[in-house]
Design a protein around this motif. Sequence first.
Motif, PDB file in Angstrom:
ATOM      1  N   ALA A   1     -12.972  -0.038  -2.964  1.00 19.67           N
ATOM      2  CA  ALA A   1     -11.683   0.835  -3.131  1.00 19.67           C
ATOM      3  C   ALA A   1     -10.374   0.532  -2.505  1.00 19.67           C
ATOM      4  O   ALA A   1     -10.620  -0.261  -1.294  1.00 19.67           O
ATOM      5  CB  ALA A   1     -12.138   2.354  -2.757  1.00 19.67           C
ATOM      6  N   ASP A   2      -9.491   0.584  -2.875  1.00 21.90           N
ATOM      7  CA  ASP A   2      -7.850   0.211  -2.286  1.00 21.90           C
ATOM      8  C   ASP A   2      -7.494   1.350  -1.001  1.00 21.90           C
ATOM      9  O   ASP A   2      -7.566   2.243  -1.718  1.00 21.90           O
ATOM     10  CB  ASP A   2      -6.941   0.014  -3.372  1.00 21.90           C
ATOM     11  N   LEU A   3      -7.244   0.860  -0.016  1.00 17.62           N
ATOM     12  CA  LEU A   3      -6.328   1.801   0.778  1.00 17.62           C
ATOM     13  C   LEU A   3      -5.257   2.451  -0.029  1.00 17.62           C
ATOM     14  O   LEU A   3      -4.321   1.621  -0.604  1.00 17.62           O
ATOM     15  CB  LEU A   3      -6.000   1.005   2.012  1.00 17.62           C
TER      16      LEU A   3
ATOM     17  N   GLU B   1     -13.100  -3.402   5.976  1.00 12.61           N
ATOM     18  CA  GLU B   1     -11.611  -3.582   5.325  1.00 12.61           C
ATOM     19  C   GLU B   1     -11.427  -4.937   5.359  1.00 12.61           C
ATOM     20  O   GLU B   1     -11.492  -5.636   6.446  1.00 12.61           O
ATOM     21  CB  GLU B   1     -10.827  -2.595   6.196  1.00 12.61           C
TER      22      GLU B   1
ATOM     23  N   THR C   1       0.760  -1.351   0.068  1.00 11.08           N
ATOM     24  CA  THR C   1      -0.102   0.030  -0.193  1.00 11.08           C
ATOM     25  C   THR C   1       0.734   1.136  -0.063  1.00 11.08           C
ATOM     26  O   THR C   1       1.773   1.530   0.788  1.00 11.08           O
ATOM     27  CB  THR C   1      -0.911   0.101   1.275  1.00 11.08           C
TER      28      THR C   1
ATOM     29  N   PHE D   1     -16.373   6.226   3.069  1.00 12.08           N
ATOM     30  CA  PHE D   1     -15.343   5.571   2.526  1.00 12.08           C
ATOM     31  C   PHE D   1     -14.091   6.680   2.766  1.00 12.08           C
ATOM     32  O   PHE D   1     -14.122   7.544   2.231  1.00 12.08           O
ATOM     33  CB  PHE D   1     -15.270   4.899   1.207  1.00 12.08           C
TER      34      PHE D   1
ATOM     35  N   THR E   1      -9.982   6.244   1.817  1.00 10.49           N
ATOM     36  CA  THR E   1      -8.941   5.633   1.134  1.00 10.49           C
ATOM     37  C   THR E   1      -7.502   6.199   1.616  1.00 10.49           C
ATOM     38  O   THR E   1      -6.283   5.404   1.294  1.00 10.49           O
ATOM     39  CB  THR E   1      -8.649   5.648  -0.367  1.00 10.49           C
TER      40      THR E   1
ATOM     41  N   GLY F   1      -7.692   5.577   7.127  1.00  7.90           N
ATOM     42  CA  GLY F   1      -8.788   5.437   6.339  1.00  7.90           C
ATOM     43  C   GLY F   1      -9.550   4.188   6.588  1.00  7.90           C
ATOM     44  O   GLY F   1      -9.544   3.626   7.670  1.00  7.90           O
TER      45      GLY F   1
END
Length: 396
Positions: free
Chosen positions: A185-187, A152, A2, A45, A47, A25
């Motif tokens: 959604a991606d961190l 998550e 990440t 949300f 991120t 996040g």
Amino acid sequence: MTELFGQTHDAAGLAARTGNLSQIGGVRLVTCGDGLERGIRMLEFRTGSGLSFSVLVDRAMDIADVAHKGRAIGWHSPTGFRHPALHEPEGEDGLGWVRSFSGFLATCGLDHILGPEEVDASSYDYPRRNTVRHGLHGRVGAIPARLTGYGERWEGDRCILWAEGVVTQAAVFGEVLELHRQIEADLGGNDIRLTDRVVNAGFSRTPHMMMYHVNIGWPLLDEGSRYLAPVGDVVWTSHAPDLAVQDTGYRICTAPSATFREQVWEHAMVADTGGIVPVALVNDRLGLGIVVESRRDQLPCALEWQNFRSGLYALGIEPATHHVLGNRFARDRDEMIWLEHGQSRRYDLRFSVLDGAKEIAVAEARISAIARQPESAFPAPSGNFAPLDHQIGSAG
């Protein structure tokens, strides 16, 4: 891995630096407490990259706010995010939908999109109901979801923020359709991924139509903002034959005007080699943009909505299953999607923030490489509504 704040971290490295992931996040469930929004559940949300957005659980899990580094991308209308109990689906000769229309994403369907119409209902085999009346853009957008999960999850050293739910649009002696929605959604990421599956959970042959009304507002939308798309043909406009009547073409956005009348365009888009159609709105002054990606085999039609009226200032990117002329037009051409019991359709969309001139240039080059859109601001519509084959590649 990440990437956050200029560094790359694995799961253990982030855990060592934070007492709780929510510091940077995550996904949080809240309930609105005042005004027209009172009682609506919302998933927030973040991120960690600067991308934040909210999901309206009680309004079909549509996306309300979208912002990046404090810069708004999603549009808010004067209606606010009305609680579904206040929605008027049958009101105002089918135009009650506009009293609840707001947000970055408004889902249209599941058995009707576009303008109010009355159509045949014989497939439901109920003698007291020979026809069904549909309001603007259908009913699904004001139906609460059953939230089946959110949170998550780690896949190796990749952290994914996610939510899932089911929206049921049903009537006795009518349609029984389920929308199974997943949002991810991606961190550390700047993308929102949406996957939908629409299932006929009833036992009657049921029509199905779908449109994603993606609405972009100020400051991303502003005078001079550019619409970028792999347009192969301009098919139809709502303001023909005088396309220049408001001096607003399809490519360059104008400032708000108190007298602007909405303009709608249908474009025939060209897909890339993977079947993806990317459409963008970019603001070069801010160095900000958004790309909406859809699959042409799932959503073969594409509308552009220009609503540059003062106080309602918005631009819509609208991938759809059917042409702009609506329900009866689809039936007359034998292009309606009919779902038997247990049959389903899948839809995959991605919304990607463009942060800075370099990312805008890359996106523009990608789109231009697929097809160069017409240079003219006012290309004459061809009227060529291409035949739709809904049997290819789009079944769930």
